[in-house]
Design an enzyme around this catalytic site. Structure first.
Site, PDB file in Angstrom:
ATOM      1  N   GLU A 285       0.505  -1.788   0.173  1.00 55.97           N
ATOM      2  CA  GLU A 285      -0.433  -0.427   0.005  1.00 55.97           C
ATOM      3  C   GLU A 285       0.906   1.598   0.070  1.00 55.97           C
ATOM      4  O   GLU A 285       0.400   2.171   0.746  1.00 55.97           O
ATOM      5  CB  GLU A 285      -0.584   0.185   1.650  1.00 55.97           C
ATOM      6  CG  GLU A 285      -1.679  -1.318   1.018  1.00 55.97           C
ATOM      7  CD  GLU A 285      -3.158  -0.941   2.605  1.00 55.97           C
ATOM      8  OE1 GLU A 285      -2.930  -0.436   2.835  1.00 55.97           O
ATOM      9  OE2 GLU A 285      -4.079  -2.033   2.218  1.00 55.97           O
ATOM     10  N   ASP A 364      -8.285  -9.583   3.704  1.00 56.28           N
ATOM     11  CA  ASP A 364      -8.107  -8.779   4.568  1.00 56.28           C
ATOM     12  C   ASP A 364      -9.595  -8.362   5.442  1.00 56.28           C
ATOM     13  O   ASP A 364      -9.831  -7.353   6.047  1.00 56.28           O
ATOM     14  CB  ASP A 364      -8.052  -6.773   4.236  1.00 56.28           C
ATOM     15  CG  ASP A 364      -7.669  -5.957   4.920  1.00 56.28           C
ATOM     16  OD1 ASP A 364      -6.976  -6.220   5.883  1.00 56.28           O
ATOM     17  OD2 ASP A 364      -7.811  -4.934   4.505  1.00 56.28           O
ATOM     18  N   GLU A 392     -12.734  -3.370  12.040  1.00 55.94           N
ATOM     19  CA  GLU A 392     -12.379  -2.958  10.493  1.00 55.94           C
ATOM     20  C   GLU A 392     -13.412  -2.792   9.365  1.00 55.94           C
ATOM     21  O   GLU A 392     -14.363  -2.276   9.558  1.00 55.94           O
ATOM     22  CB  GLU A 392     -11.551  -3.190  10.149  1.00 55.94           C
ATOM     23  CG  GLU A 392     -10.970  -1.749   9.007  1.00 55.94           C
ATOM     24  CD  GLU A 392      -9.989  -1.930   8.284  1.00 55.94           C
ATOM     25  OE1 GLU A 392      -8.647  -2.284   8.691  1.00 55.94           O
ATOM     26  OE2 GLU A 392      -9.539  -1.607   6.733  1.00 55.94           O
TER      27      GLU A 392
HETATM   28  O1  GCW Z   1      -6.983  -3.468   5.608  1.00 56.69           O
HETATM   29  C1  GCW Z   1      -5.773  -2.408   5.408  1.00 56.69           C
HETATM   30  C2  GCW Z   1      -6.992  -0.924   6.780  1.00 56.69           C
HETATM   31  C3  GCW Z   1      -5.190  -0.173   6.824  1.00 56.69           C
HETATM   32  C4  GCW Z   1      -4.001  -0.883   7.121  1.00 56.69           C
HETATM   33  C5  GCW Z   1      -3.345  -1.771   5.961  1.00 56.69           C
HETATM   34  C6  GCW Z   1      -2.311  -2.983   6.992  1.00 56.69           C
HETATM   35  C7  GCW Z   1      -2.402   0.084   8.529  1.00 56.69           C
HETATM   36  O2  GCW Z   1      -7.438  -1.056   5.368  1.00 56.69           O
HETATM   37  O3  GCW Z   1      -5.745   1.194   6.799  1.00 56.69           O
HETATM   38  O4  GCW Z   1      -2.772  -0.089   7.032  1.00 56.69           O
HETATM   39  O5  GCW Z   1      -4.396  -2.821   6.139  1.00 56.69           O
HETATM   40  O6  GCW Z   1      -3.020  -3.743   7.155  1.00 56.69           O
HETATM   41  O7  GCW Z   1      -1.363  -2.564   6.463  1.00 56.69           O
END
Ligand code: GCW
EC number: 3.2.1.131
Length: 678
Positions: A285, A364, A392
């Site tokens: 990311e 995720d 989340e």
């Molecule tokens: O799911 C995503 C989240 C991000 C997070 C990322 C991760 C810390 O939306 O906010 O960043 O995973 O786990 O690195």
């Protein structure tokens, strides 16, 4: 500060029948005075005085005292041969609780273990268990029992649903660290032994955490945690040598970069001699990583590992690596494959102080996902699994979602990697492959809300995370009961009602959200509430592919992305075949027509309608049950949960109606029961 909600499960509420604890009303002798032993002393004194409603006398070191607490080193001579042998054959965090009518002993293999033993004793008393004839040996099943804070220096918490950070405020580390100390107490009470205190996304200013600008204060935080047996880690920015070191590269094979990190490690250990090490999100990311230099993740992590090695430090390297700039038109790329495709070929190349941290599922933290096929697939590389206590994608601590049942299901999954019995639980405990380090890590769910977790009932997830990682054989129900009694009291109605709410909550949440393992369908960015096509034409790789004929992601080897092949047999065949794929994951692995018949006897479309109507109604049931507790629960906590449940209801209604309408419009198939679909 309202102590009741603030104290979570450490209420130390006076118990009614104190007669059974007469033994504890004698003088207590605690041996040693290291920081962790001192904490044990303070805690046992505080807890017993409150629960037994009288002052407890703590005396100096006296082996004839009625209650003796200390390490085996100091108190070994009070034990018999069998006890000594048993303790010696358990790990460093193991302890013994032993009692007869003339003495109660809490003896641990280390300071930390003594602290755990003391908390065990306190728990037994708060649960009003008989302690007159104890002979309990305990040791944690997992070596790593870690939490990751996703806290930023500006005071925000990434994916935080409980207010702001307890560590940082307005660009500074908080001056008043008493709340951090209390957090450490809660963590040690459930056996958490490691914490990283800043977000894995390490932004500009946080990159300086490993410099003298911040280390003096981070050292103070490390001291606080140390006194509770919790080792401190920091998330680092892979590009630090450039961002703060003035180098022109962060190439892990570059000599000057290696030296820079070596000096950096030495500097950190001057401040924090028992510093745990680095948590690293790299090439993920948009975070920098070794890919920039055409190096791989072994190169990247090994370079840091070499720097930390002289100090016994570790690199916790996250495997959440995937293409987040995918073109939705590209049907050949499958995000679910990414971690395995990136890391599996590197097995055997990592230093022994590198530990890969792998999210429990391949996507995720969805409400339902298969287990990541990478876990256990690298016999020569240390691994820990990553859970998300922060909700989340599971209701953001507005909606109730007790996650222990989900984690247990993950841990019980049999990978068959070394034949039957190669469960995730045994893999991460280090019993399948000879890992030097292994265990469990998780994203924390706390913030500076007075009750720590936004929704008071979300405290159960933090509590349960600790208890489960210590002893995965505990059932979700046992954990719930322990938590409820300690948090709300030992009243049958309360226990029964809340336990029922917690144990059903995951299913309820799943019922009204994304169906049959397909995941997502959430509002982009915030990830709360429905937006069925919100991510459908985006770059994130999270698609459901619903059209007028059907829905689901084809991940089979014949016609799909071939993701199923990342599993060992028989899982591979099970998931690959439409016939054997379990209903709850059907749409994760297969694209099927709406009229496809599930094993539960319903068509996919009817299942969608049924679960969504049901899920919403179940939220009404939760509200009713909670309301029935009004007379038993203090107003503050009662109203907190009541308010959240009302918001959950609004959310469930939105999900129900959007999902049902969406699929009705796509399929034009009527609900068999003619319920209202808009
Ligand atoms: O799911 C995503 C989240 C991000 C997070 C990322 C991760 C810390 O939306 O906010 O960043 O995973 O786990 O690195």
């Amino acid at each position: 500060m309202n102590r009741t909600k603030y104290n979570m499960w450490l209420q130390y509420r006076p118990i009614s029948n104190i007669k059974q604890y007469e033994l504890l009303m004698n003088e207590i002798s605690v041996f040693g005075d290291t920081p962790a032993i001192k904490s044990a002393k303070v805690e046992v004194d505080f807890a017993l005085s409150k629960m037994l409603n009288q002052a407890i006398k703590v005396k100096g070191e006296d082996p004839t005292a009625k209650i003796v607490i200390g390490t085996i080193e100091k108190l070994g001579n009070l034990l018999n041969e069998t006890q000594i042998q048993k303790l010696k054959s358990s790990n460093d965090e193991g302890y013994l609780l032993s009692s007869s009518n003339h003495q109660l002993k809490v003896i641990g293999n280390s300071d930390r273990a003594v602290l755990y033993g003391v908390h065990h004793l306190i728990r037994l008393v708060q649960l009003e268990k008989d302690i007159s004839d104890l002979e309990i040996f305990q040791q944690p099943k997992n070596q790593f029992r870690m939490l990751n804070q996703w806290d930023n220096l500006d005071g925000s918490v990434e994916r935080g649903y409980s207010g702001n950070s307890i560590f940082y405020k307005n660009g500074q580390i908080v001056q008043d660290k008493s709340r951090i100390k209390d957090y450490a107490r809660y963590l040690s009470s459930v056996g958490i032994n490691a914490i990283s205190i800043n977000n894995v996304n390490v932004w500009k200013e946080e990159t300086y955490f490993i410099t003298k600008k911040y280390l003096p204060e981070i050292k103070q935080i490390a001291e606080i945690f140390r006194a509770y047996g919790v080792t401190l880690y920091l998330s680092i920015n892979f590009a630090s040598p450039m961002a703060i070191g003035g180098l022109s590269t962060a190439d892990p094979l570059d000599q000057s970069v290696k030296e820079w990190w070596r000096d950096k490690a030495a500097e950190i250990y001057e401040y924090i001699p028992d510093f745990g090490g680095f948590v690293v999100k790299a090439d993920s990311e948009h975070r920098p990583g070794p890919f920039t230099y055409d190096r791989d993740h072994a190169d990247g992590s090994n370079m840091l590992a070499e720097a930390l090695e002289p100090f016994n430090g570790k690199v916790v390297w996250r495997c959440f690596v995937y293409n987040c700039l995918q073109d939705w038109r590209d049907r050949s790329t499958d995000r679910a494959r990414a971690a395995f495709d990136h890391f599996k070929p590197l097995d055997g190349r990592f230093h022994e102080n590198v530990i890969l941290q792998i999210k429990n599922g391949p996507m995720d933290f969805q409400v339902r996902e298969p287990v990541s096929p990478l876990i256990g697939a690298m016999p020569n590389t240390n691994q820990i699994i990553e859970f998300q206590v922060a909700q989340e994608y599971t209701g953001q601590q507005i909606d109730l979602c007790y996650l222990i049942p989900q984690w247990k299901q993950v841990l019980q999954f049999d990978t068959h990697i070394k034949g039957e019995g190669s469960s995730i639980e045994e893999i991460v405990a280090g019993n399948i492959h000879p890992y030097k380090y292994s265990g469990i890590s998780a994203v924390s769910n706390i913030g500076d809300d007075e009750n720590w977790t936004g929704n008071t009932l979300a405290q159960a997830n933090l509590y349960g995370y600790g208890r489960l990682t210590w002893d995965p054989s505990l059932s979700a129900k046992e954990i719930a009961q322990e938590w409820i009694i300690q948090t709300f009291g030992n009243t049958e109605t309360i226990i029964g009602t809340i336990e029922d709410m917690l144990l059903n909550s995951w299913e309820i949440y799943e019922n009204y959200t994304a169906p049959l393992g397909v995941g997502w369908m959430v509002t982009p960015g915030v990830h709360y509430g429905p937006n069925i096509d919100g991510y459908e034409y985006s770059r994130w790789g999270t698609y459901h592919f619903a059209d007028r004929d059907g829905i689901g992601v084809d991940r089979t080897k014949e016609t799909g992305t071939g993701y199923t092949e990342q599993y060992e047999e028989p899982n591979q065949s099970k998931y690959n075949s439409l016939e054997h794929c379990p209903d709850e994951l059907l749409l994760f692995f297969h694209y099927v027509p709406y009229k496809y018949m599930l094993k539960n006897g319903k068509s996919v479309i009817q299942h969608i309608y049924d679960t969504h109507f049901k899920g919403f109604n179940q939220v009404d049931g939760l509200i009713e049950r909670w309301d029935s507790l009004k007379q038993y629960i203090d107003e503050d906590r009662f109203e907190n949960v009541q308010d959240r449940l009302q918001r959950q209801k609004a959310n469930a209604r939105e999900w129900r109606d959007q999902i049902n309408t969406y699929f009705y419009r796509k399929s034009r198939i009527n609900d068999q029961h003619n319920r209202t679909i808009y």
